[in-house]
Design an enzyme around this catalytic site. Structure first.
Site, PDB file in Angstrom:
ATOM      1  N   ARG A 160       0.863  -1.193   0.000  1.00 48.59           N
ATOM      2  CA  ARG A 160       0.000   0.000   0.000  1.00 48.59           C
ATOM      3  C   ARG A 160       0.894   1.237   0.000  1.00 48.59           C
ATOM      4  NH1 ARG A 160      -2.565   3.101   4.802  1.00 48.59           N
ATOM      5  NH2 ARG A 160      -3.794   4.615   3.636  1.00 48.59           N
ATOM      6  N   HIS A 169      -3.090  10.870   0.661  1.00 43.91           N
ATOM      7  CA  HIS A 169      -2.627  10.641   2.030  1.00 43.91           C
ATOM      8  C   HIS A 169      -2.047  11.969   2.540  1.00 43.91           C
ATOM      9  CE1 HIS A 169      -1.146   7.339   4.946  1.00 43.91           C
ATOM     10  NE2 HIS A 169      -0.832   8.480   5.518  1.00 43.91           N
ATOM     11  N   GLU A 186      -7.427   8.299   6.563  1.00 40.94           N
ATOM     12  CA  GLU A 186      -7.691   8.866   7.899  1.00 40.94           C
ATOM     13  C   GLU A 186      -8.188  10.303   7.862  1.00 40.94           C
ATOM     14  OE1 GLU A 186      -4.760   8.402  10.919  1.00 40.94           O
ATOM     15  OE2 GLU A 186      -4.585   6.253  10.666  1.00 40.94           O
ATOM     16  N   ASN A 232      -7.340   1.679   9.758  1.00 42.55           N
ATOM     17  CA  ASN A 232      -6.055   1.891  10.421  1.00 42.55           C
ATOM     18  C   ASN A 232      -6.309   1.843  11.923  1.00 42.55           C
ATOM     19  OD1 ASN A 232      -5.093   2.401   7.880  1.00 42.55           O
ATOM     20  ND2 ASN A 232      -4.570   4.541   8.242  1.00 42.55           N
ATOM     21  N   TYR A 248      -4.215   1.489  15.825  1.00 46.72           N
ATOM     22  CA  TYR A 248      -2.955   1.411  16.551  1.00 46.72           C
ATOM     23  C   TYR A 248      -3.129   1.136  18.040  1.00 46.72           C
ATOM     24  CZ  TYR A 248      -0.539   3.160  12.428  1.00 46.72           C
ATOM     25  OH  TYR A 248      -0.023   3.277  11.166  1.00 46.72           O
ATOM     26  N   GLU A 275      -3.449  -0.229   7.969  1.00 39.33           N
ATOM     27  CA  GLU A 275      -2.291   0.153   8.776  1.00 39.33           C
ATOM     28  C   GLU A 275      -2.428  -0.432  10.163  1.00 39.33           C
ATOM     29  OE1 GLU A 275      -1.221   4.334   9.235  1.00 39.33           O
ATOM     30  OE2 GLU A 275      -1.765   4.689   7.145  1.00 39.33           O
TER      31      GLU A 275
HETATM   32  C1  NOJ Z   1      -1.576   6.929  10.455  1.00 37.32           C
HETATM   33  C2  NOJ Z   1      -1.157   7.675   9.243  1.00 37.32           C
HETATM   34  O1  NOJ Z   1      -1.914   7.275   8.150  1.00 37.32           O
HETATM   35  C3  NOJ Z   1       0.325   7.533   8.942  1.00 37.32           C
HETATM   36  O2  NOJ Z   1       0.648   8.466   7.970  1.00 37.32           O
HETATM   37  C4  NOJ Z   1       1.120   7.704  10.217  1.00 37.32           C
HETATM   38  O3  NOJ Z   1       2.492   7.718   9.978  1.00 37.32           O
HETATM   39  C5  NOJ Z   1       0.748   6.592  11.170  1.00 37.32           C
HETATM   40  N1  NOJ Z   1      -0.643   6.752  11.509  1.00 37.32           N
HETATM   41  C6  NOJ Z   1       1.561   6.559  12.454  1.00 37.32           C
HETATM   42  O4  NOJ Z   1       1.293   7.687  13.212  1.00 37.32           O
END
Ligand code: NOJ
Length: 486
Positions: free
Chosen positions: A93, A138, A183, A325, A327, A395
């Site tokens: 990606r 992006h 995002e 995405n 985290y 992500e």
């Molecule tokens: C989401 C974002 O899409 C990406 O650009 C960023 O580096 C990561 N989070 C980590 O923060």
């Protein structure tokens, strides 16, 4: 265990080592984004992007760095392919740079070298059996468009659709997986308003994020329709990428449960509801809340713009898949009693307080902890919210500088287990992309924070890529999954 393998294999899924359940078509990938890796900021016809501008002219980047060279991926297609091969991924990606393709922002002037660069990248990926998943936007639009108001300018809908059309025209014969936007929530709320936001600007903090959301959703929908109306023959899929950090209620009081739900509606629902809900539009909770707050603050109309009936229809259903995405996780509690309702701000609209459990393993960046159960909950929430739309995890990753990145390995194993568990519970998850292939420019954090499975030495002009320990682990997971699925 073996009985389970046989049973699952009969249904086209299999259990591989480590307890993961992935189908043989499950896509393993790695992800990057143009501004964060390409460099060559003003080469071969590329114009200044909004992030070039932020990095060159403001004090917003922790290490005062910029994207001028970054990982130099613009000059290093072969090196990037090499590391992708080393990982053994099925898919890559990456994103297109708007100012590299349309330097003036508009489609009247296409930069031939921008097209050449992405053509070469796509061709080499395909020659190596790596499927491209291309994000059209992006976060790096041309600065010329920022001067016209960026995403607060409603005309961005047309400019973006024109840009997407150029991408489909030039690359759509080979690219079959398109994500329009990345995002939007992070972008609209955090990324682009600069110091004005921290100085308490009502326009930038309480109004612009909603204008941006409104415009981005229409832009996404328009690009989707461009594809379906003009490029359907290319037979690809078009979706978008939303982020969903998990918000778990701090206590089981109604107030905190509602607060966590409210937080998710403001972060995720504001983008997902218009596309995935039967009745479309922004979520009622968000509309009511912003309208009430705006009224209390003496605005004559809600700070959240409305969609027309026609726009609601145009946006609804515009995703063949959803990119997620994810985290980290937060505990959330109600902060209604702590905010000043008379101060207009998007945070006050949500009115929640976020905390973490100090026992969660921390990464090198303040907001990211290793909490795999939060990922599982987020995936099940997405499944229900979207009526189980096909999902790619576009992500997921950990921030850790050490070459022997045991924290990242622990995170990867735990989070893949959550994906696997969600699949076992019926979630329609088709693939997983690790963020990131390479260390790269982490926006306001510059180069101080590292997300790469491959380390980049930024002081060496040739930007060598060196595998961290996690490379071997991810590679083995991919290899063994495919092996067990033959
Ligand atoms: C989401 C974002 O899409 C990406 O650009 C960023 O580096 C990561 N989070 C980590 O923060």
């Amino acid at each position: 265990m073996w009985e389970k393998i046989v049973f699952l294999s009969l249904f086209g899924i299999s259990q591989v080592f480590g307890g993961y359940v992935f189908s043989k078509d499950f896509v393993f990938g790695a992800a990057t984004a143009s501004f964060q890796i390409e460099g060559a900021w003003n080469e071969s016809g590329k114009s200044e992007g909004c992030w070039d501008h932020i990095a060159h002219y403001t004090n917003e980047i922790d290490d005062h760095s910029n994207g001028d060279v970054a990982c130099d991926s613009y000059h290093k297609i072969d090196e990037d392919i090499k590391v992708l091969k080393e990982l053994g991924v099925d898919s890559y990606r990456f994103s297109l740079s708007w100012p590299r393709i349309l330097p003036e922002g508009f489609s009247n002037k296409v930069n031939p070298d921008g097209i050449r660069y992405y053509n070469e990248l796509i061709d080499k990926l395909l020659a190596n059996n790596i499927t491209p998943l291309v994000t059209i936007y992006h976060w790096d639009h041309p600065q010329s468009l920022q001067l016209l108001g960026g995403w607060t300018n409603p005309r961005m809908v047309e400019y973006f659709a024109d840009y997407a059309r150029v991408a489909f025209e030039h690359f759509g014969d080979r690219v079959k997986l398109w994500a329009t936007l990345n995002e939007p929530k992070q972008f609209c709320k955090e990324m682009i308003w600069g110091e004005g936001k921290s100085l308490g600007s009502v326009a930038l903090d309480a109004v612009a994020p909603y204008l941006c959301a409104h415009t981005l959703l229409k832009a996404h929908a328009k690009a989707y329709h461009v594809y379906k109306n003009e490029f359907a023959k290319q037979n690809g899929k078009v979706g978008l990428v939303l982020d969903i950090p998990w918000s778990d209620p701090l206590t089981n009081t109604t107030k905190d449960i509602e607060a966590a739900n409210r937080d998710l509606e403001f972060m995720f629902g504001i983008y997902a509801h218009p596309i995935f809900a039967k009745d479309g539009d922004f979520p009622k909770l968000v509309k009511d809340r912003v309208a009430n707050m705006s009224k209390l603050q003496s605005f004559r109309q809600s700070r959240l713009p409305e969609f027309t009936e026609e726009e609601i229809k145009e946006i609804r259903g515009t995703a063949d898949f959803l990119g997620i995405n994810h985290y980290s996780t937060n505990y959330v509690n109600d902060a209604s009693d702590e905010i000043d309702v008379l101060t207009p701000s998007t945070d006050n609209d949500v009115a929640v307080k976020k905390t973490v459990d100090p026992s969660w393993p921390a990464s090198d960046i303040f907001w990211l902890y290793d909490v795999p159960w939060g990922f599982y909950k987020a995936l099940m929430y997405v499944k229900n919210y979207t009526n189980n739309i096909p999902v790619y995890i576009t992500e997921n990753g950990f921030c850790e500088e050490a070459l022997d990145d045991q924290g990242r390995i622990h995170y990867l194993n735990g989070y893949l287990q959550s994906v696997s568990d969600a699949i076992s519970e019926g979630a329609n998850i088709l693939g997983y992309y690790a963020w990131s292939l390479l260390d790269n420019f982490e926006w306001h954090r510059g180069y101080t924070k590292r997300f790469g499975m491959f380390h980049i030495n930024y002081t060496d002009p040739s930007r060598p890529r060196t595998a961290r320990s996690s490379v071997k682990v991810y590679k083995n997971i991919i290899y063994n999954t495919k092996l067990n699925n033959l």
